[in-house]
Every structure is written in C-alpha cells, then in structure tokens.
Design a protein around this motif. Structure first.
Motif, PDB file in Angstrom:
ATOM      1  N   ASN A 164       0.849  -1.189   0.000  1.00  0.00           N
ATOM      2  CA  ASN A 164       0.000   0.000   0.000  1.00  0.00           C
ATOM      3  C   ASN A 164       0.886   1.242   0.000  1.00  0.00           C
ATOM      4  OD1 ASN A 164      -3.086  -0.307   0.388  1.00  0.00           O
ATOM      5  ND2 ASN A 164      -2.244  -1.914   1.717  1.00  0.00           N
ATOM      6  N   PHE A 165       0.499   2.246  -0.781  1.00  0.00           N
ATOM      7  CA  PHE A 165       1.216   3.516  -0.767  1.00  0.00           C
ATOM      8  C   PHE A 165       0.260   4.622  -1.184  1.00  0.00           C
ATOM      9  CE2 PHE A 165       2.088   1.105  -4.622  1.00  0.00           C
ATOM     10  CZ  PHE A 165       1.767   1.983  -5.654  1.00  0.00           C
ATOM     11  N   GLU A 166       0.711   5.865  -1.007  1.00  0.00           N
ATOM     12  CA  GLU A 166      -0.116   7.035  -1.323  1.00  0.00           C
ATOM     13  C   GLU A 166       0.528   7.829  -2.455  1.00  0.00           C
ATOM     14  OE1 GLU A 166      -0.626   9.352   2.200  1.00  0.00           O
ATOM     15  OE2 GLU A 166      -1.037   7.596   3.440  1.00  0.00           O
ATOM     16  N   ILE A 167      -0.282   8.207  -3.436  1.00  0.00           N
ATOM     17  CA  ILE A 167       0.164   9.094  -4.505  1.00  0.00           C
ATOM     18  C   ILE A 167      -0.980  10.043  -4.842  1.00  0.00           C
ATOM     19  CG2 ILE A 167       1.783   7.408  -5.483  1.00  0.00           C
ATOM     20  CD1 ILE A 167      -0.221   6.835  -7.688  1.00  0.00           C
ATOM     21  N   LEU A 192       1.520 -10.241  -7.248  1.00  0.00           N
ATOM     22  CA  LEU A 192       1.867  -9.018  -6.536  1.00  0.00           C
ATOM     23  C   LEU A 192       0.743  -8.016  -6.727  1.00  0.00           C
ATOM     24  CD1 LEU A 192       3.798  -7.086  -5.048  1.00  0.00           C
ATOM     25  CD2 LEU A 192       4.833  -6.559  -7.276  1.00  0.00           C
ATOM     26  N   PHE A 193       0.183  -7.521  -5.625  1.00  0.00           N
ATOM     27  CA  PHE A 193      -0.887  -6.537  -5.665  1.00  0.00           C
ATOM     28  C   PHE A 193      -0.335  -5.200  -5.179  1.00  0.00           C
ATOM     29  CE2 PHE A 193      -3.193 -10.580  -4.385  1.00  0.00           C
ATOM     30  CZ  PHE A 193      -3.534 -10.910  -5.697  1.00  0.00           C
ATOM     31  N   LEU A 194      -0.477  -4.171  -6.003  1.00  0.00           N
ATOM     32  CA  LEU A 194      -0.038  -2.829  -5.647  1.00  0.00           C
ATOM     33  C   LEU A 194      -1.256  -1.933  -5.515  1.00  0.00           C
ATOM     34  CD1 LEU A 194       3.095  -2.318  -7.942  1.00  0.00           C
ATOM     35  CD2 LEU A 194       2.981  -3.201  -5.595  1.00  0.00           C
ATOM     36  N   PHE A 195      -1.381  -1.283  -4.361  1.00  0.00           N
ATOM     37  CA  PHE A 195      -2.530  -0.434  -4.080  1.00  0.00           C
ATOM     38  C   PHE A 195      -2.055   1.006  -3.909  1.00  0.00           C
ATOM     39  CE2 PHE A 195      -3.762  -4.579  -1.953  1.00  0.00           C
ATOM     40  CZ  PHE A 195      -4.480  -5.028  -3.050  1.00  0.00           C
ATOM     41  N   ALA A 196      -2.301   1.806  -4.940  1.00  0.00           N
ATOM     42  CA  ALA A 196      -1.948   3.226  -4.903  1.00  0.00           C
ATOM     43  C   ALA A 196      -3.160   3.989  -4.398  1.00  0.00           C
ATOM     44  CB  ALA A 196      -1.533   3.706  -6.289  1.00  0.00           C
ATOM     45  N   ASN A 197      -3.069   4.516  -3.193  1.00  0.00           N
ATOM     46  CA  ASN A 197      -4.196   5.145  -2.517  1.00  0.00           C
ATOM     47  C   ASN A 197      -4.116   6.668  -2.586  1.00  0.00           C
ATOM     48  OD1 ASN A 197      -5.385   2.672  -0.823  1.00  0.00           O
ATOM     49  ND2 ASN A 197      -3.165   2.572  -0.691  1.00  0.00           N
ATOM     50  N   HIS A 198      -5.279   7.317  -2.537  1.00  0.00           N
ATOM     51  CA  HIS A 198      -5.327   8.746  -2.277  1.00  0.00           C
ATOM     52  C   HIS A 198      -4.808   9.013  -0.869  1.00  0.00           C
ATOM     53  CE1 HIS A 198      -7.668  10.003  -5.816  1.00  0.00           C
ATOM     54  NE2 HIS A 198      -8.346   8.877  -5.670  1.00  0.00           N
ATOM     55  N   PRO A 199      -4.143  10.139  -0.640  1.00  0.00           N
ATOM     56  CA  PRO A 199      -3.789  10.491   0.741  1.00  0.00           C
ATOM     57  C   PRO A 199      -5.049  10.731   1.554  1.00  0.00           C
ATOM     58  CG  PRO A 199      -3.328  12.318  -0.751  1.00  0.00           C
ATOM     59  CD  PRO A 199      -3.679  11.144  -1.612  1.00  0.00           C
ATOM     60  N   PRO A 200      -4.999  10.531   2.864  1.00  0.00           N
ATOM     61  CA  PRO A 200      -6.217  10.695   3.680  1.00  0.00           C
ATOM     62  C   PRO A 200      -6.728  12.121   3.637  1.00  0.00           C
ATOM     63  CG  PRO A 200      -4.271  10.476   5.065  1.00  0.00           C
ATOM     64  CD  PRO A 200      -3.828  10.164   3.669  1.00  0.00           C
ATOM     65  N   GLY A 201      -8.043  12.257   3.688  1.00  0.00           N
ATOM     66  CA  GLY A 201      -8.648  13.586   3.659  1.00  0.00           C
ATOM     67  C   GLY A 201      -8.414  14.370   4.930  1.00  0.00           C
ATOM     68  N   GLU A 202      -8.246  13.676   6.051  1.00  0.00           N
ATOM     69  CA  GLU A 202      -7.955  14.343   7.322  1.00  0.00           C
ATOM     70  C   GLU A 202      -6.850  13.588   8.030  1.00  0.00           C
ATOM     71  OE1 GLU A 202     -11.167  14.180  10.083  1.00  0.00           O
ATOM     72  OE2 GLU A 202     -11.838  12.207   9.428  1.00  0.00           O
ATOM     73  N   MET A 203      -6.018  14.301   8.736  1.00  0.00           N
ATOM     74  CA  MET A 203      -4.905  13.693   9.443  1.00  0.00           C
ATOM     75  C   MET A 203      -5.351  13.305  10.846  1.00  0.00           C
ATOM     76  SD  MET A 203      -1.892  12.662   8.810  1.00  0.00           S
ATOM     77  CE  MET A 203      -1.518  13.639   7.350  1.00  0.00           C
ATOM     78  N   ILE A 204      -5.333  11.991  11.125  1.00  0.00           N
ATOM     79  CA  ILE A 204      -5.740  11.482  12.428  1.00  0.00           C
ATOM     80  C   ILE A 204      -4.516  10.953  13.142  1.00  0.00           C
ATOM     81  CG2 ILE A 204      -7.113   9.717  13.615  1.00  0.00           C
ATOM     82  CD1 ILE A 204      -9.180   9.993  11.406  1.00  0.00           C
ATOM     83  N   THR A 205      -4.368  11.311  14.395  1.00  0.00           N
ATOM     84  CA  THR A 205      -3.249  10.871  15.219  1.00  0.00           C
ATOM     85  C   THR A 205      -3.777  10.269  16.511  1.00  0.00           C
ATOM     86  OG1 THR A 205      -2.973  12.923  16.483  1.00  0.00           O
ATOM     87  CG2 THR A 205      -1.942  12.835  14.299  1.00  0.00           C
ATOM     88  N   ALA A 206      -2.842   9.824  17.329  1.00  0.00           N
ATOM     89  CA  ALA A 206      -3.220   9.257  18.628  1.00  0.00           C
ATOM     90  C   ALA A 206      -3.873  10.297  19.526  1.00  0.00           C
ATOM     91  CB  ALA A 206      -1.982   8.674  19.312  1.00  0.00           C
ATOM     92  N   GLN A 207      -3.666  11.584  19.230  1.00  0.00           N
ATOM     93  CA  GLN A 207      -4.235  12.648  20.047  1.00  0.00           C
ATOM     94  C   GLN A 207      -5.597  13.133  19.540  1.00  0.00           C
ATOM     95  OE1 GLN A 207      -0.769  12.725  19.170  1.00  0.00           O
ATOM     96  NE2 GLN A 207      -0.583  11.690  21.158  1.00  0.00           N
ATOM     97  N   THR A 208      -6.051  12.616  18.402  1.00  0.00           N
ATOM     98  CA  THR A 208      -7.340  13.052  17.872  1.00  0.00           C
ATOM     99  C   THR A 208      -8.462  12.609  18.806  1.00  0.00           C
ATOM    100  OG1 THR A 208      -6.491  12.865  15.607  1.00  0.00           O
ATOM    101  CG2 THR A 208      -8.885  12.969  15.889  1.00  0.00           C
ATOM    102  N   PRO A 209      -9.292  13.547  19.267  1.00  0.00           N
ATOM    103  CA  PRO A 209     -10.348  13.178  20.224  1.00  0.00           C
ATOM    104  C   PRO A 209     -11.353  12.198  19.623  1.00  0.00           C
ATOM    105  CG  PRO A 209     -10.025  15.559  20.146  1.00  0.00           C
ATOM    106  CD  PRO A 209      -9.254  14.993  18.992  1.00  0.00           C
ATOM    107  N   GLY A 210     -11.833  11.288  20.455  1.00  0.00           N
ATOM    108  CA  GLY A 210     -12.921  10.395  20.070  1.00  0.00           C
ATOM    109  C   GLY A 210     -12.534   9.302  19.101  1.00  0.00           C
ATOM    110  N   VAL A 211     -11.246   8.996  18.964  1.00  0.00           N
ATOM    111  CA  VAL A 211     -10.789   7.987  18.003  1.00  0.00           C
ATOM    112  C   VAL A 211     -10.067   6.864  18.743  1.00  0.00           C
ATOM    113  CG1 VAL A 211      -9.277   7.534  16.037  1.00  0.00           C
ATOM    114  CG2 VAL A 211     -10.621   9.646  16.112  1.00  0.00           C
ATOM    115  N   ARG A 212     -10.424   5.627  18.439  1.00  0.00           N
ATOM    116  CA  ARG A 212      -9.640   4.471  18.892  1.00  0.00           C
ATOM    117  C   ARG A 212      -8.517   4.288  17.885  1.00  0.00           C
ATOM    118  NH1 ARG A 212     -13.754  -0.435  19.743  1.00  0.00           N
ATOM    119  NH2 ARG A 212     -11.787  -1.509  20.224  1.00  0.00           N
TER     120      ARG A 212
END
Length: 737
Positions: free
Chosen positions: A78-81, A144-164
C-alpha cells in the motif's frame, strides 16, 4: 487505548535507521507523519519486519520498500500518490520475468519496460494493480498486488479526540466495535485478529492499516460459514450505519472473509480483501446472510471462492438448515472495483434447496481480472443463480453495467426451478481477451433477461444466443438483445512488422469519442488512427508478438463501450503448403464436428454421450491443415480439459497442470492454450497432441475445440470448412517432392 506488542516500541533511533535504509517516510512515528506535508508524497506504508519480503522490491517515485508477504504466494504493498508516478518492481530472481509479465486491469493499457529482473511503468494516479507472470492466476500462483491510494482527507493521530487509534506496529487482538466508534488503523499498523461489528450502529473504521485473520478452521473441511465473532476478518450481525474505508483484510485460513447477517446501511470504500489457503476453497470475498443496503466502492477482492455471495441464511448443510427459510437480501451496489478469484463465481445468488428472496443488486464500472475455472454443479460465471434442485424464492432487478472481463469462463448461469428470476440486465459487458470457455445457461423460471451492448467476440456485439453462447432450457424465456453499434474496429491487414504503420478504423457514429490503447504502452484518440508497434515481444513481453489492442467508445451521455482485438507483429511469415485434393477434417482421428447442435456453438457439452464421444475421439493425437483466408497475424486457441499441446506450423504451446472441478463435479476444468503466428494465405499445418497418462477424460470437452482470431476476424471457432487433412494424392505428391 489498545496496547501494541513490544515491536511497536522500537527505539526512535532504530526507526530513523529504518527510514534511512528503506526510504519510507511512513516508517516515521504517527506524530511525524501528521506533520509531513502532502508534498512529501509518494509515501509507502511501513511493512513490519516479520511480514516483509524482499522477493520483490518496489520503488514508488523515490521511495522504496520490500513487499508485504500476505498469504500463500500473494504479496502486496500500500502507498499514497496524488498524480502520475513512476513505479519499478525488482524480483530477487534475475530470470523471474523471462516468460513475460502481465499488469491488470487490462483496460489500463500498462505494458512495463523490462531490464533483467526489474520492470517499470507509470500510473496516472491512485489505482489497484495485479502483477503476475502470464497465466499465473490459480491459487498456487505468485501474485503481486499494488494499491496506490489517495492520501487521507484528514490527518488522524493518537491525540485526535474520540478515536480508537492503532498506530504503526504489530498487535495481536480482536477488535470489538461499539456504537458510535471511530476506529483508525494507521498505515503501518498490522492487527492479527478479527473486526467484530456485532449488534452496533454508527461505526466508522478507516486508515490504511491491515487486519490478518488466521483462525482455527480445519483446512480440509468447510467450517467457514459459521457465523460468530472472531471467525472472519470482518463480521457483522444486526449492524446499522457502518462505514469502513481504506483498510486491507487478509485471510489465511479456510473461512469466508467479510460476512454480514441482517445488517443495513453499510459502506465499504477502498478496502482490499485477499484470501489464500491450502484448501483453495470457502473463502468468499463478501457474504450477505439477509440484509443489504450496502455500497462497495473502489475496492479490491482476491477470493478463493465466490467474490460476492447472497443468501438469506446459512447455518450449515443439514437438512433442517437447508430448508429453513432465509431473510430478504436487497439493495446492494458494487462499483469502481477490481475483482479476482482463484475458484468459483464473481457473483453468486442462492443455493439448491434454500429459499429466500432478493431484490436490487447492481454491479457497475468494474474489472474482472481473474475468474474461477471449472464448476461446482454448474460452470463458474460472472453471475450465477444456482437454486436447482429445490430452491425457492423470487429474485429480481439485477443489473450488470460496464463490466470488463480480462479472464473469464462463462458469462451467466441462471438455474431457478420456481418461483423465478426476473429482470436481469447485462449492459456494456466487454470481454477484453479470450472467448467463453463453456456455454452460459438460462434454465427454469427465468424471464426478463436482456443483453445490451454485450461484446464477447472482441469486435462484434452479441445479437443472438449463439454469440454468447447461451443455452435456454426447461421453460426459460428467450432473452432480448440490442446494441448501439459503437463497438468494433478494423485494421489494415497483411504482415505487420515492427515499426510498420498500421491503420485502425472505428465505426462512424455521431457524438461518439474514441480512445485507443495499443497494448504496447501507447495511446491515441480519434476514429481513424495510425500506429507502429515498436517490437515483436507482444503486450505481455512473452515473445508471442501478440498485442492486445483496446478501443473505448464514449457517447454523448458518457456511456462507454469496449472492443478489443489481437494484432500479431512479427519479423517472419510462415509459408503455406500446397494441397491438391485435401479432405475435410483433421486426421488421423476425425473428432466430432463441434459446430453442430449439442456443441460449443450454443449447446452444453456436459451430457454423458457427448463427453464419451469427445473423449474417444481424442485418445490419440490429431493433425492436419487449416486454410487461412488472408495473409496476416493469427491467434489460435485450443480448449481442452486434458493435458494437451497445440502446434501451428511448428509454433507450439502446452496446457498447464490440470485443474479439477469441485463439489463432486466430474472431471477437470476446460482450459485455453494459445499460439500466435503470422501466416501466408493458404494451407498451414496444425497438430494437437494429448499428454500421456490421462485415461479419464473430462465431462466437459474432451475433443479438440479450436478458435481463431485474425485480420478483421473476431474471436470465433474455426469453421469446419477450414480444417483438412491430406488425401492419398497429396501424400503421393509430397513423397515425390
């Protein structure tokens, strides 16, 4: 907060060292990723050391990485482009690509450049690719499966409220969702366990992380249907309003993969589900046991059974379980996805003796890159309803629209005793390569089936049952056919050498725009175009000289139809031989005429009488001559369920290992063997050799069935009038020469 394993607490200096060695910015801690700008793309998801394989090294832009050894012979990354990106893949074996390389979906027109163990190509943006050596798509293949993903629309971290939050690292736990949860599985996070969405609502699961399920199922029996927690990579029961996006699910045991019971309001977007087990069975991609109201969008499935299966319930194989009525399945949409299976159907509905109803299934704008070969009671297909015998329930409003078939076995198998199947539409279905290996079937209480702009011959849209081919049996209503005339094209004939300009001409239809993919990595637009192929290696770099040319026609409403044709490029032409008094048919054993009723032109080959006759005719080798109408490049295909080889003027290809049918179906699956060659007009030698040691002929096929494709000749069976063997006069004349 979930607790990762010790591996997740690698000291920071080791993480930094990993980044320097691999060039992977995604190996940074989550906080550093959050601070990184989109300008740093492409980013490759970190591969934990225990799962990393250097069998392939993948470079995306300037970033490089080993691959994720998923399961069996399957590898992924998996990668982002965000836009056009150069990708290279280097195998650890310097000769790995010697017999060629295939990048799918075929419609993308990707033909890599090869330099020893390295292949390279450019993708336009986010996409999902399968890369194999030609013909490697059975369960024991390397893929071999290559998955070129869109970058995430929002940046979520361990500090993001309300997220496991599950950050990069390895975890050993099952995830139990609670109502209102937002579960984030970050790129580089690997969770050994299940995602249980059980009697909850309003749950979001996102991220580019991976779930790996390896359960206690017996590899030799079917326990995969059991509906309980921790028995599938994703399992739902009475769930509502669930959104799952971005994650990859891998299944290593013999169990159904994504299983939903009586759940509604479900969205899957950009998920990747991959299964492989030694048993090569009972790994459905996604199952509905009642329920529905589901959208599957922009996703990838590699299954080892039906990719999608709809059934009202499933509680085992006992008589009581089979006869217990199931719940309604309704309102399912699958779109913009890439679908593959090593065995079975792409979509299946129903099962013998089971009763339930279903209404409203749509699949659109999707690529079927590999379909199962063989059969389980009925042959495998793009769409199968198998309720015969004893199944009951009405099924209606089923639509397939803009489906591209790279590899396929049959188009449709609908067997419903009563009550019945109504309103099944196949619109803009295109076989990008090859033809039906076995006929399709409508049987029983089946009505309202229609085929619009269906093209399975490569150049001609289907206008009758024979064009599919299709059996209509036991009271089923004849389907309706229509087409818009945009498909098909012609090209200038004669011998096509490298760098010779070839003229391609599409139909003149007002308001239609045409786009071409030449199979050599180049593209063009326009109704009339000219192109010179750079070499004679072929689209698959296999030395065959066969280039798969694709034409897409887009009308004023944005509807796309596809057509395709093989163009053979060569530096050499095979001379014809002189025959004065040729006799019809191949010799020394004259096979049954497979172009008469009860044959492949629209009739099943599964009757005992037919299969025994076919087998008897193919006990020995057959040889003779075929008459070629015009000079040019031809591709010949032999369909056989026994080990065999096909030779045209000495150019030979041999079938792979035999692939047994399942569920007690007799014999082996039918397979296709191809030979591409440039021939002069006239007579050319053809020979079919059957392998030694195979006494049991398959119940389908058995005798040689030969198809061809050539200069403005669509994929079709070679007419009996074009097959001959030498007369005594010809043999005497030949001996004197």
């Amino acid at each position: 907060m979930p607790k990762p394993s010790v591996r997740a607490f690698i000291p920071c200096f080791l993480l930094m060292l990993a980044v320097l060695l691999t060039g992977r910015s995604s190996a940074l801690p989550a906080a550093a990723q959050a601070a990184a700008s989109v300008a740093s793309l492409p980013r490759i998801a970190a591969v934990p050391a225990e799962l990393a394989s250097r069998h392939f090294i993948v470079t995306v832009g300037a970033a490089h990485s080993p691959v994720f050894h998923a399961v069996a012979g399957y590898y992924l990354l998996n990668f982002e482009i965000t836009g056009p990106t150069r990708i290279t893949v280097t195998a650890d074996d310097p000769h790995y690509w010697d017999r060629g390389v295939e990048v799918q979906p075929m419609r993308l027109g990707i033909r890599p450049q090869r330099n020893g163990a390295t292949i390279s190509f450019t993708v336009d943006g986010p996409t999902k690719l399968s890369i194999t050596r030609p013909g490697d798509f059975f369960f024991n293949s390397e893929m071999l499966f290559l998955f070129a993903n869109h970058p995430p629309g929002e940046m979520i971290t361990a500090q993001t409220p309300g997220v496991r939050y599950y950050g990069p690292g390895v975890y050993h736990e099952n995830i139990d969702a609670h109502s209102g949860d937002h579960i984030y599985i970050a790129a580089g996070a690997v969770i050994y366990g299940s995602l249980n969405v059980w009697d909850v609502h309003d749950v979001t699961v996102s991220g580019l992380g991976t779930l790996i399920y390896s359960g206690p199922q017996d590899p030799d029996t079917d326990q995969g249907w059991i509906h309980k927690r921790n028995w599938h990579v994703i399992v739902m029961d009475k769930a509502r309003d669930i959104h799952i996006e971005g994650i990859t699910g891998i299944v290593r045991s013999r169990t159904w993969m994504v299983q939903m019971k009586d759940s509604h309001g479900i969205v899957f977007r950009n998920i990747k589900i991959i299964g492989g087990s030694p048993g090569n069975a009972n790994q459905d991609g996604m199952d509905w046991l009642g329920g529905g109201d589901t959208l599957v969008d922009d996703s990838f499935f590699r299954a080892a059974d039906d990719v999608f299966a709809m059934q009202g319930n499933w509680d085992g194989y006992t008589e009581k379980a089979m006869l217990t009525p199931g719940h309604l399945v309704s309102n399912i949409v699958v779109q913009n996805s890439v679908l593959s299976t090593s065995i079975s159907n792409i979509v299946r509905l129903g099962w013998p003796r089971k009763s339930f109803e279903s209404h409203g299934f749509t699949m659109r704008n999707s690529d079927v890159i590999q379909m199962g070969v063989g059969g389980c009671g009925t042959p495998f297909a793009l769409f199968e309803i198998w309720a015969n015998p004893g199944g009951k329930g009405e099924h209606s409003d089923i639509h397939f629209d803009d489906i591209r078939l790279d590899n396929w076995y049959s188009l449709v198998q609908l067997e419903e005793p009563n009550p019945g199947v109504q309103h099944v539409d196949f619109n803009r279905i295109a076989a990008m390569d090859g033809m039906a290996i076995v006929p399709s079937t409508l049987l029983g209480d089946v009505s309202g089936v229609s085929f619009h702009d269906v093209n399975v011959s490569g150049t001609e849209q289907v206008t009758s049952d024979a064009g599919i081919p299709l059996d209509v049996l036991d009271g089923a209503a004849e389907p309706q056919y229509s087409n818009g005339g945009e498909a098909g094209f012609r090209y200038s004939g004669g011998m096509i050498r490298p760098n010779r300009r070839v003229k391609f001409t599409a139909p003149r239809v007002t308001g239609v725009q045409y786009s071409w993919s030449y199979g050599d990595g180049s593209f063009a637009t326009g109704r009339v175009v000219r192109h010179a192929f750079p070499d004679d290696a072929g689209t698959l770099l296999d030395g065959s000289g066969r280039f798969r040319v694709l034409l897409s026609a887009t009308d004023a409403q944005g509807h796309v139809t596809w057509s395709s044709e093989s163009v053979v490029v060569s530096r050499d032409v095979h001379k014809s031989v002189k025959l004065h008094m040729p006799l019809p048919g191949l010799g020394p054993v004259q096979p049954p005429d497979l172009r008469t009723p009860n044959s492949l032109d629209g009739r099943k080959l599964s009757s005992e009488v037919q299969s025994k006759a076919a087998a008897a005719a193919f006990r020995r080798n057959v040889a003779g001559y075929l008459r070629v109408p015009v000079k040019g490049g031809y591709t010949f295909t032999l369909f056989t369920s026994t080990t065999a080889s096909l030779s045209v003027d000495g150019v030979r290809a041999t079938s792979r290992e035999q692939y047994a049918q399942v569920c007690g179906s007799e014999g082996n699956a039918v397979q296709a063997i191809q030979v591409s060659v440039v021939l002069e007009r006239g007579y050319h030698q053809i020979e079919i050799r059957r392998g030694a040691g195979l006494e049991n002929a398959a119940s389908v096929g058995g005798a040689p069935v030969i198809a061809w494709e050539g200069p403005n000749i669509g994929r079709a069976l070679v007419p009996a009038s074009n097959l001959f063997h030498r007369s005594n006069a010809d043999q005497n004349a030949s001996s004197k020469r």
